[in-house]
Design an enzyme around this catalytic site. Structure first.
Site, PDB file in Angstrom:
ATOM      1  N   SER A  48     -27.821 -29.475  51.532  1.00 21.01           N
ATOM      2  CA  SER A  48     -27.180 -29.830  52.541  1.00 21.01           C
ATOM      3  C   SER A  48     -25.625 -29.267  52.635  1.00 21.01           C
ATOM      4  O   SER A  48     -25.064 -29.615  53.579  1.00 21.01           O
ATOM      5  CB  SER A  48     -26.907 -31.331  52.896  1.00 21.01           C
TER       6      SER A  48
ATOM      7  N   GLU B 101       0.665  -1.222  -0.090  1.00 20.37           N
ATOM      8  CA  GLU B 101       0.062  -0.024   0.075  1.00 20.37           C
ATOM      9  C   GLU B 101       0.923   1.427  -0.116  1.00 20.37           C
ATOM     10  O   GLU B 101       0.550   2.372  -0.538  1.00 20.37           O
ATOM     11  CB  GLU B 101      -1.064  -0.018   1.221  1.00 20.37           C
TER      12      GLU B 101
END
Length: 726
Positions: free
Chosen positions: A377, A117
């Site tokens: 429990s 680029e």
């Protein structure tokens, strides 16, 4: 008027002639076509640069300041303890735009980006005049665009303005904005903008979002082929979307790889291997780990854009997968919640709120780690811990597991059987209900609740009701977070700790004044018992200390365990509170608990050593007051004489079978021992006629089958047996 630098004279140095004939001759000689094209291109570039320079200030006033604030918005992200992505949310306009720094990208991607680029990104000032010259020359020579002149800075300018104008004024605006960018920002800042704003198709913006959406990985881990594809996509993001046009994506990627070889970024052999990499055919779902906790934190702190949690990415993923897999095996409409805590620091390492956040059949959007449910429990260890602390019991103390009435409350064991005389170690290890209620009656339900509150846990009690003995069997409301916090304190030798899941808040932000849950000695006793609890089927026990629980009606199954480092808390059930027959802690939640430990650690950490004051003794060597548990209501003289024994049915034995044919018509003599006279006898709940001064009664059965025999003494103590008549 002659302009000196335009007037040529023949000199020995130059050899030029300034005669009119010479000048006319030179004008008539045609230049080669290539030179004319180059001259035209150069002239065009010169004019463009001159026009840009002249109009820059004017254009700046027209385009205004850099619109950085409008593009600062990124997706809100949630990170783990190592800053790895857990969850991301789209921006207000529905885009995936994730923050990313230049240092967080694979260097090969950046090298290929520059080669493809903008080779002179770090050299030019926003506009690459050489690139314009080359582009103009190729355009004039071939009649079509073969090379672009836009720099990365100009592309960022276009992305900032969200305009892609192909007119002359549009290009001038890009140039002006690019020069403005270079004037106000550093090169790394400009590159950072590109990495965040570059389009990759659909609502994906930025390299990080694209890397996660197409490859499921962070951009620092890209392969050469993946990096090349991400370089190619922004040029034509919709036409080259790999999930829609893989052929176009493939060609574009390979062009980038060829350019990388030409630029010396990649060896040719590596580029060829990269060309063989698969092009992704579909977009992946952006990570949604820890969805419940993530959404909770984002809602609690809406201003933050980055949330730092204490979770561990890999541990979270493993436990989420486990919850989904195991819950599907258990049946439809069931969900599961799991917490993993480092009890040394209180940091939550894994937070699973349901078995599938998007699974509507299992109410997956509900965070069950914070739902108030009956804990079954799971509170029994703390009941016994208080008894150890008060000096009224020891793990080897004997206690009676027999029918017992506490006013109108008559607890029964889960298996509906009674086991006679057992040690407290056996009672807790096997989760017997009756002994737990007896011990709670001795230590006091109010004291247990007070101990929870001072440790920072606030259980929920029924409206207009105080603490009662039913707490021992789950008659109180708690969350999975509460239980994880309680067991973290137990694992720490009785010292409570704040649970923390946010690294953005200091510990003092959420902490409350907490006092000791249990003494180190009593906490060690409990741990020593729980590590020997029977493991679930097909697992090996002893490595972790754990306790299970099942709420009334099979609505909730629990399992909470710990080793020397982690606490894991598991809940399984239906979020709507409906009953699930057969849902039990040992068979539904405990396997998930043990599997979770196997996934988060290769070897459980050792427990704390025994603290000073631990008495390692057998029942025979205990001091007399600790050999047998003194139950509430038992008669005893102040000197500590033997207690009056409870009433027991001595014949027939519990679960015995009686042959009625052998007995012919003779009545059955039922006998009792102990207890305070007079005795009351019942058959299947119906009172029998008996002599109140005797400890036996005659019974004439009226048929075959099962019968339940009950005896009650004058102090309300009860014993029951079930017999089969055949």
């Amino acid at each position: 008027m002659r302009v000196p630098f335009l007037t040529k004279r023949r000199t020995a140095e130059t050899g030029f002639s300034s005669t009119p004939r010479d000048r006319a001759s030179r004008r008539r000689a045609p230049l080669p076509r290539s030179l004319r094209l180059a001259a035209l291109s150069l002239a065009a570039v010169a004019l463009l640069v001159a026009a840009a320079s002249i109009t820059l200030e004017v254009t700046k006033r027209r385009i205004g300041p850099l619109p950085l604030a409008e593009t600062e918005e990124t997706s809100v992200t949630v990170l783990d303890r190592d800053n790895r992505l857990l969850r991301a949310f789209t921006t207000k306009d529905g885009r995936w735009r994730l923050p990313l720094d230049v240092s967080e990208v694979d260097p090969r991607y950046l090298a290929m980006l520059m080669a493809f680029e903008d080779k002179r990104f770090y050299e030019h000032g926003g506009v690459d005049y050489y690139a314009f010259l080359r582009a103009g020359y190729l355009l004039a020579r071939h009649g079509e665009i073969l090379s672009g002149g836009s720099t990365l800075t100009m592309q960022v300018a276009r992305l900032l303005d969200r305009k892609h104008e192909r007119t002359g004024m549009g290009k001038l605006r890009q140039i002006a904005r690019a020069l403005q960018l270079e004037d106000e920002l550093s090169k790394d800042d400009i590159l950072r903008l590109y990495l965040r704003l570059a389009p990759f198709g659909g609502n994906i913006e930025g390299v990080r979002a694209a890397s996660l959406a197409y490859f499921g990985k962070e951009p620092r881990h890209l392969s050469a082929g993946e990096a090349a594809l991400l370089v190619a996509l922004p040029q034509s993001p919709e036409r080259r979307r790999p999930d829609r046009n893989s052929e176009a994506a493939l060609k574009a990627r390979n062009r980038v790889l060829d350019r990388a070889v030409e630029a010396g970024v990649l060896p040719k052999a590596e580029a060829e291997r990269a060309k063989g990499e698969r092009i992704p055919k579909e977009r992946l779902e952006v990570l949604k780990l820890a969805p419940h906790l993530s959404e909770s934190e984002v809602a609690a702190h809406p201003v933050r854009t980055i949330h730092h949690l204490t979770l561990d990415h890999d541990m979270q993923a493993a436990v989420e997968k486990l919850a989904v897999e195991q819950t599907r095996l258990l049946g439809p409409k069931l969900s599961a919640a799991v917490l993993v805590v480092d009890h040394a620091t209180g940091e939550v390492l894994a937070h699973v709120g349901s078995a599938g956040y998007l699974d509507s059949d299992r109410w997956g959007a509900i965070d069950m780690t914070r739902a108030v449910r009956s804990p079954g429990s799971t509170l029994k260890p703390f009941i016994y811990g208080l008894a150890f602390e008060q000096g009224i019991a020891h793990p080897e103390t004997l206690i009676e597991d027999r029918p017992t009435r506490f006013g109108t409350y008559t607890p029964e064991n889960f298996d509906e059987e009674f086991h006679g005389t057992v040690s407290i170690r056996e009672a807790l290890g096997n989760s017997l209900n009756v002994p737990a209620v007896k011990v709670l009656a001795a230590v006091g339900p109010g004291r247990l609740m007070g101990r929870f509150r001072r440790a920072g846990i606030a259980p929920s009690l029924p409206a207009n009701a105080g603490a009662s003995l039913a707490i021992a069997l789950g008659g109180v409301g708690m969350t999975l977070e509460d239980l994880a916090g309680l067991y973290a304190g137990l694992a720490r030798g009785g010292e409570p700790v704040d649970l923390r899941w946010s690294r953005d808040d200091t510990p003092n932000t959420r902490s409350v004044a907490r006092k000791r849950l249990l003494t180190p000695v009593s906490a060690w006793y409990v741990t020593d018992i729980l590590r020997d609890a029977p493991p679930p089927p097909n697992t090996k026990g002893g490595a972790i200390a754990y306790k299970t629980g099942t709420s009334y009606g099979y609505r909730d199954a629990w399992a909470v365990g710990y080793d020397g480092r982690y606490v894991v808390a598991v809940w399984v059930g239906r979020p709507d509170g409906a009953s699930t027959p057969g849902l039990m802690g040992r068979f539904s939640a405990a396997p998930i608990l043990f599997d979770a430990f196997a996934r988060i650690t290769e070897r459980p950490a050792p427990f704390r050593p025994a603290p000073a004051g631990v008495v390692k003794a057998t029942g025979a060597t205990l001091p007399p007051p600790l050999k047998r548990f003194r139950e509430p209501g038992d008669d005893a003289v102040a000197t500590g004489a033997f207690l009056e024994p409870p009433v027991l049915i001595s014949f027939p034995p519990d679960r015995s079978e009686l042959d009625m044919e052998e007995r012919e018509a003779e009545p059955l003599i039922i006998k009792a021992e102990g207890g305070a006279l007079p005795l009351t006898w019942l058959i299947d709940g119906t009172p029998m006629t008996s002599d109140p001064r005797r400890r036996e009664v005659e019974w004439q059965p009226d048929g075959r089958g099962f019968a339940k025999l009950t005896v009650i003494d004058s102090k309300g103590r009860v014993d029951r047996v079930t017999v089969r008549l055949r």
